[in-house]
Design an enzyme around this catalytic site. Structure first.
Site, mmCIF file in Angstrom:
data_model
loop_
_atom_site.group_PDB
_atom_site.id
_atom_site.type_symbol
_atom_site.label_atom_id
_atom_site.label_comp_id
_atom_site.label_asym_id
_atom_site.label_seq_id
_atom_site.Cartn_x
_atom_site.Cartn_y
_atom_site.Cartn_z
ATOM 1 N N HIS A 1 6.559 -23.922 14.187
ATOM 2 C CA HIS A 1 7.764 -24.323 14.305
ATOM 3 C C HIS A 1 8.036 -25.783 15.250
ATOM 4 O O HIS A 1 8.565 -26.619 14.980
ATOM 5 C CB HIS A 1 8.653 -23.407 14.849
ATOM 6 N N LYS B 1 10.033 -15.826 25.046
ATOM 7 C CA LYS B 1 10.715 -14.727 24.645
ATOM 8 C C LYS B 1 11.422 -14.231 25.969
ATOM 9 O O LYS B 1 10.910 -14.503 26.949
ATOM 10 C CB LYS B 1 9.545 -13.772 24.354
ATOM 11 N N ARG C 1 0.782 -1.066 -0.100
ATOM 12 C CA ARG C 1 -0.089 0.012 -0.032
ATOM 13 C C ARG C 1 1.142 1.317 0.011
ATOM 14 O O ARG C 1 0.503 2.413 -0.492
ATOM 15 C CB ARG C 1 -0.793 0.099 1.253
ATOM 16 N N LYS D 1 3.174 -17.542 7.740
ATOM 17 C CA LYS D 1 2.614 -17.960 8.753
ATOM 18 C C LYS D 1 2.034 -16.533 9.275
ATOM 19 O O LYS D 1 2.657 -15.545 9.043
ATOM 20 C CB LYS D 1 3.415 -18.851 9.796
ATOM 21 N N LYS E 1 15.633 -24.626 7.447
ATOM 22 C CA LYS E 1 16.884 -24.941 8.103
ATOM 23 C C LYS E 1 17.709 -26.251 7.844
ATOM 24 O O LYS E 1 17.146 -27.181 7.780
ATOM 25 C CB LYS E 1 16.797 -24.700 9.697
ATOM 26 N N ASP F 1 6.946 -22.642 6.517
ATOM 27 C CA ASP F 1 7.539 -22.572 8.052
ATOM 28 C C ASP F 1 8.775 -22.558 7.676
ATOM 29 O O ASP F 1 9.622 -23.539 7.526
ATOM 30 C CB ASP F 1 7.062 -23.873 8.771
ATOM 31 N N HIS F 2 9.650 -21.574 8.277
ATOM 32 C CA HIS F 2 10.964 -21.345 7.874
ATOM 33 C C HIS F 2 11.868 -22.324 8.529
ATOM 34 O O HIS F 2 13.172 -22.553 8.079
ATOM 35 C CB HIS F 2 11.531 -19.917 8.125
ATOM 36 N N ASP G 1 2.539 -18.479 17.853
ATOM 37 C CA ASP G 1 3.628 -17.845 17.207
ATOM 38 C C ASP G 1 4.776 -19.017 16.996
ATOM 39 O O ASP G 1 5.503 -18.890 15.962
ATOM 40 C CB ASP G 1 4.240 -16.753 17.971
HETATM 41 C C1 BG6 Z 1 8.969 -16.689 13.821
HETATM 42 C C2 BG6 Z 1 8.357 -16.037 14.757
HETATM 43 O O1 BG6 Z 1 8.234 -17.424 13.276
HETATM 44 O O2 BG6 Z 1 10.226 -17.397 14.170
HETATM 45 C C3 BG6 Z 1 9.141 -15.048 15.965
HETATM 46 O O3 BG6 Z 1 7.381 -15.309 14.542
HETATM 47 C C4 BG6 Z 1 10.498 -15.820 16.263
HETATM 48 O O4 BG6 Z 1 8.686 -14.495 17.096
HETATM 49 C C5 BG6 Z 1 11.299 -16.560 15.135
HETATM 50 O O5 BG6 Z 1 11.602 -15.206 16.891
HETATM 51 C C6 BG6 Z 1 12.490 -17.434 15.589
HETATM 52 O O6 BG6 Z 1 13.087 -17.820 14.349
HETATM 53 P P1 BG6 Z 1 14.402 -18.343 14.374
HETATM 54 O O7 BG6 Z 1 14.874 -18.754 12.929
HETATM 55 O O8 BG6 Z 1 15.237 -16.881 14.421
HETATM 56 O O9 BG6 Z 1 14.881 -19.274 15.291
#
Ligand code: BG6
Length: 522
Positions: free
Chosen positions: A246, A346, A44, A154, A188, A183-184, A241
């Site tokens: 994850h 966190k 936007r 996500k 890895k 889902d990153h 989250d």
């Molecule tokens: C994200 C979360 O998907 O993954 C974050 O939204 C988190 O809150 C992060 O900090 C952690 O990813 P990584 O790869 O830094 O461990």
């Protein structure tokens, strides 16, 4: 590789700057993008193409390995930008997109990758408009091997019902094979390595079951707080989250049966089976099997940091959990009776994401029986370090040098960072972007997989939503989390392993006594 246009929705956002654009640029530098590659940013914010390029350059060049101006200039020529609404009455942006495609699609068989890095509420509207404009979806019928795929960020849904309804809406207009739910963690290296570790080694699979494994711990512990994401986090919390996606993905990969073949369907079928085997926690058991907490103020790396409720865009009486721990059971023949403990938080003492597999101890040590030194063997551990460093450690018992038969634990240690320089080792986002360009969804979540994961956390989320805790500042920033999480394991006669400092051996070697005494500032 064939020509391709990537449309990045959410191009002015934080994720684009921090993760997506640096990953795309690194792919370009490694020569892994098609020679005819174009990227159209869509968001936007009012910006010209040049302003967009300048903003992206700033983001990308923050990375020390990013490279030089010349590489950027060559890459930047492939970028352009559309400032437009995603939804509502003014759908000019989609018409403009159609015009750009006409200009940019090279020859027959147009290949389009749409990346949805927007707030989740916009996923369905954007996909609907693209479908209606015939820019993608079942109505888009390119010839000569063209395709249109979607990467969806996500969180995929806010709960089970919303995830199901999003899946249903998507299925109306798109083929599931074209949907890449990212889902990153699955991108890895070390996470993908779980398959090799488990299934390419004769020594692990025979003991990977209830006969030899005592329990599993999966931890994602972060020192960071909100980093400006308080608004989003207030709608999520640790369970949505981190755990729903994850941690449950890691859990599935530890628990999975060997896929009969190596293809996206076979691998994801097995993951779904593993997730579906997880016993649902009844509402009445939530208090026993799940722990939540929220950080108060404290000290991290010598610096005083505020409580969660003092973070920007966080309500002063917020009930959102910044820590979640769970005890799960996977009800199948392999895992009967083996608890899986998951936790994520966190503002904890350490940044450490890891999987710890604790094996049952040796049943008998000969020298301790007949009046020899009372040396009991500690259980073997297999630790998969996911972050900050990626590695695998196996803790075994060995003899201390000397006259007596005394034991000590030693680590057989593999650290990826020792072997591979930064540029050769692709980031999670690079891996996954490349997979989606190549049409390989193995490391992306399928519709049924996402729903199976929501089913696991749903009863807990519901119960927590319905019952407000009286005092929610349950752990100090810089600590190891709420005491209730320790009690969760202590009830079973166990304790959490804490990752040691990076300069120590990279294994989980905390003893119960030392755990609570430690804090981030020493
Ligand atoms: C994200 C979360 O998907 O993954 C974050 O939204 C988190 O809150 C992060 O900090 C952690 O990813 P990584 O790869 O830094 O461990």
């Amino acid at each position: 590789m064939e020509p391709c246009t990537l449309v990045l929705f959410g191009a002015s956002g934080d994720l684009t700057k921090r993760m997506i654009m640096p990953a795309i640029f690194r792919l370009a530098r490694r020569g892994l993008l098609p020679s005819e590659f174009r990227l159209i940013g869509y968001a936007r914010s009012e910006m010209t193409d040049d302003e967009f390029r300048a903003r992206m350059q700033k983001a990308v060049m923050r990375d020390a390995t990013a490279g030089d101006e010349a590489a950027w200039t060559e890459f930047a020529a492939r970028l352009s930008y559309i400032p437009a609404e995603y939804d509502g009455d003014d759908l000019q942006g989609y018409a403009e997109l159609a015009r750009r495609f006409e200009r940019l699609d090279c020859g027959a068989g147009a290949r389009r990758l749409f990346y949805l890095a927007t707030p989740p509420a916009l996923f369905a509207p954007i996909m609907k408009h693209l479908g209606e404009a015939k820019l993608a979806g079942l109505a888009y019928q390119p010839d000569d091997g063209g395709w249109a795929r979607f990467i969806i960020e996500k969180p995929f849904g806010h709960d089970l019902a919303s995830a199901r309804s999003l899946n249903t809406e998507i299925a109306r207009v798109f083929d599931e094979d074209d949907i890449y739910r990212i889902d990153h963690f699955l991108g890895k290296e070390i996470v993908q390595n779980l398959f090799a570790l488990r299934f390419a080694n004769g020594i692990f699979e025979p003991v990977w079951n209830r006969n030899y494994i005592d329990h599993i711990q999966i931890t994602a512990s972060e020192t960071l707080g909100m980093e400006g994401r308080g608004g989003y986090y207030e709608t999520a919390g640790a369970m949505r989250d981190m755990v729903q996606n994850h941690l449950l993905q890691l859990c599935a990969l530890v628990a999975i049966e060997p896929p009969a073949e190596w293809n996206p369907r076979a691998v994801r079928d097995e993951k779904v089976k593993a997730l579906r085997a997880v016993r649902k926690i009844n509402p009445g058991e939530v208090g026993r099997d799940a722990v939540r907490g929220q950080y108060g103020e404290g000290v991290i790396a010598g610096e005083r940091v505020p409580a969660y409720r003092e973070e920007q865009k966080v309500a002063a009486d917020s009930q959102v959990e910044t820590y979640a721990a769970l005890r799960l059971h996977v009800d199948n023949v392999r895992w009967a009776g083996v608890p899986f403990y998951l936790r994520s938080g966190k503002r904890l003492a350490k940044r450490a994401t890891e999987i710890v597999v604790e094996f049952k101890p040796a049943p008998h040590t000969p020298w301790s029986a007949r009046g020899g030194p009372d040396e009991r063997a500690r259980p073997n551990l297999l630790v998969v370090n996911v972050s900050p460093e990626e590695g695998i450690v196996i803790r075994v018992e060995a003899k201390q040098p000397g006259q007596e038969m005394r034991l000590q634990s030693i680590n057989l240690d593999y650290c990826r960072c020792d072997e591979h320089g930064a540029i050769e080792s692709p980031s999670a986002y690079e891996h996954l972007l490349l997979d989606s360009l190549r049409g390989d969804p193995t490391f992306f979540a399928r519709a049924d997989e996402v729903e199976a994961a929501w089913e696991i956390v749903e009863p807990i989320i519901e119960k927590w939503g319905a019952e407000k805790p009286s005092d929610f500042t349950s752990y100090a920033a810089g600590s190891y989390g709420p005491a209730a999480a320790d009690e969760l394991l202590a009830r079973d006669g166990r304790y959490w392993y804490e990752a040691t400092d990076q300069q120590d051996a990279k294994s989980a070697t905390r003893t119960p006594d030392s755990s609570r005494a430690k804090s981030a500032d020493g």
